[in-house]
Design a protein around this motif. Structure first.
Motif, PDB file in Angstrom:
ATOM      1  N   ARG A  58      30.172   7.625   2.015  1.00 36.13           N
ATOM      2  CA  ARG A  58      29.616   8.850   2.579  1.00 36.13           C
ATOM      3  C   ARG A  58      30.637   9.975   2.466  1.00 36.13           C
ATOM      4  O   ARG A  58      31.823   9.785   2.735  1.00 36.13           O
ATOM      5  CB  ARG A  58      29.229   8.640   4.025  1.00 36.13           C
ATOM      6  N   LEU A  59      30.140  11.131   2.063  1.00 34.56           N
ATOM      7  CA  LEU A  59      31.002  12.301   1.950  1.00 34.56           C
ATOM      8  C   LEU A  59      31.121  12.981   3.303  1.00 34.56           C
ATOM      9  O   LEU A  59      30.125  13.198   3.998  1.00 34.56           O
ATOM     10  CB  LEU A  59      30.427  13.281   0.923  1.00 34.56           C
ATOM     11  N   ILE A  60      32.336  13.341   3.638  1.00 32.05           N
ATOM     12  CA  ILE A  60      32.583  14.044   4.883  1.00 32.05           C
ATOM     13  C   ILE A  60      32.733  15.520   4.544  1.00 32.05           C
ATOM     14  O   ILE A  60      33.626  15.912   3.784  1.00 32.05           O
ATOM     15  CB  ILE A  60      33.853  13.513   5.581  1.00 32.05           C
ATOM     16  N   VAL A  61      31.835  16.326   5.075  1.00 28.87           N
ATOM     17  CA  VAL A  61      31.843  17.753   4.789  1.00 28.87           C
ATOM     18  C   VAL A  61      32.712  18.442   5.824  1.00 28.87           C
ATOM     19  O   VAL A  61      32.483  18.317   7.031  1.00 28.87           O
ATOM     20  CB  VAL A  61      30.401  18.314   4.819  1.00 28.87           C
ATOM     21  N   LYS A  62      33.711  19.138   5.318  1.00 28.13           N
ATOM     22  CA  LYS A  62      34.590  19.880   6.214  1.00 28.13           C
ATOM     23  C   LYS A  62      34.023  21.278   6.387  1.00 28.13           C
ATOM     24  O   LYS A  62      33.798  21.993   5.424  1.00 28.13           O
ATOM     25  CB  LYS A  62      36.003  19.960   5.644  1.00 28.13           C
ATOM     26  N   LYS A  63      33.793  21.636   7.607  1.00 30.12           N
ATOM     27  CA  LYS A  63      33.269  22.963   7.893  1.00 30.12           C
ATOM     28  C   LYS A  63      34.415  23.842   8.367  1.00 30.12           C
ATOM     29  O   LYS A  63      35.121  23.515   9.308  1.00 30.12           O
ATOM     30  CB  LYS A  63      32.197  22.880   8.981  1.00 30.12           C
ATOM     31  N   SER A  64      34.587  24.927   7.682  1.00 31.56           N
ATOM     32  CA  SER A  64      35.625  25.868   8.083  1.00 31.56           C
ATOM     33  C   SER A  64      34.967  27.211   8.332  1.00 31.56           C
ATOM     34  O   SER A  64      34.068  27.631   7.612  1.00 31.56           O
ATOM     35  CB  SER A  64      36.718  25.977   7.018  1.00 31.56           C
ATOM     36  N   GLY A  65      35.432  27.888   9.326  1.00 27.68           N
ATOM     37  CA  GLY A  65      34.843  29.166   9.704  1.00 27.68           C
ATOM     38  C   GLY A  65      35.278  30.300   8.796  1.00 27.68           C
ATOM     39  O   GLY A  65      34.575  31.283   8.609  1.00 27.68           O
ATOM     40  N   SER A  66      36.440  30.179   8.173  1.00 31.51           N
ATOM     41  CA  SER A  66      36.944  31.286   7.350  1.00 31.51           C
ATOM     42  C   SER A  66      36.755  30.974   5.871  1.00 31.51           C
ATOM     43  O   SER A  66      36.828  29.842   5.441  1.00 31.51           O
ATOM     44  CB  SER A  66      38.420  31.517   7.647  1.00 31.51           C
ATOM     45  N   ARG A  67      36.510  32.005   5.113  1.00 30.05           N
ATOM     46  CA  ARG A  67      36.353  31.860   3.672  1.00 30.05           C
ATOM     47  C   ARG A  67      37.652  32.283   2.999  1.00 30.05           C
ATOM     48  O   ARG A  67      38.364  33.163   3.477  1.00 30.05           O
ATOM     49  CB  ARG A  67      35.209  32.735   3.171  1.00 30.05           C
TER      50      ARG A  67
END
Length: 140
Positions: A58-67
């Protein structure tokens, strides 16, 4: 005299046959099964269970608030020049100049057929230069 040589040859043949027979018996003894060795149970720590259906990890998606901001065109051109200089010093092929541009900064002007195959003539909008690119060309 003949009897002595016959006895000598007979004795030599008898000793040879006896030696071969003893050697064969030792070989046969070595082939018999000895005590069964204690086998350790196999552990499956290094891999997956071969009797279960394959499930991709399973792929773990990292969510980051900044681009992450894209560097300006001047910074990218300076990076390209530095890469080109290091490639020349290392005597390896230099990167293509189109690697400094974003795909959104390039406009297709035309398509032509060359001996190498199809080629696209593109114009880099920020610096108003045209390039010929082939399939598989890299962009930033």
């Amino acid at each position: 005299m003949k009897q002595t040589t016959i006895h000598q040859y007979g004795l030599a043949i008898l000793l040879t046959v006896a030696g071969v027979a003893c050697g064969a018996m030792q070989t046969a003894k070595g082939q018999t099964k000895s005590e069964p060795k204690a086998t350790q149970p196999r552990s499956n720590q290094g891999g997956r269970d071969p009797f279960r259906k394959y499930e991709p990890p399973r792929l773990i998606v990292k969510k980051s608030g900044s681009r992450i901001a894209v560097p300006s065109i001047q910074e990218r051109i300076e990076q390209y020049k530095a890469q080109k200089l290091s490639a020349m010093n290392a005597r390896v092929p230099a990167p293509k100049p189109t690697t400094a541009f974003l795909l959104s900064e390039v406009q297709v002007v035309g398509i032509s057929r060359t001996p190498r195959g199809y080629a696209a003539i593109v114009e880099a909008k920020p610096i108003k230069l045209s390039y010929v690119i082939y399939p598989g060309g890299a962009f930033l």
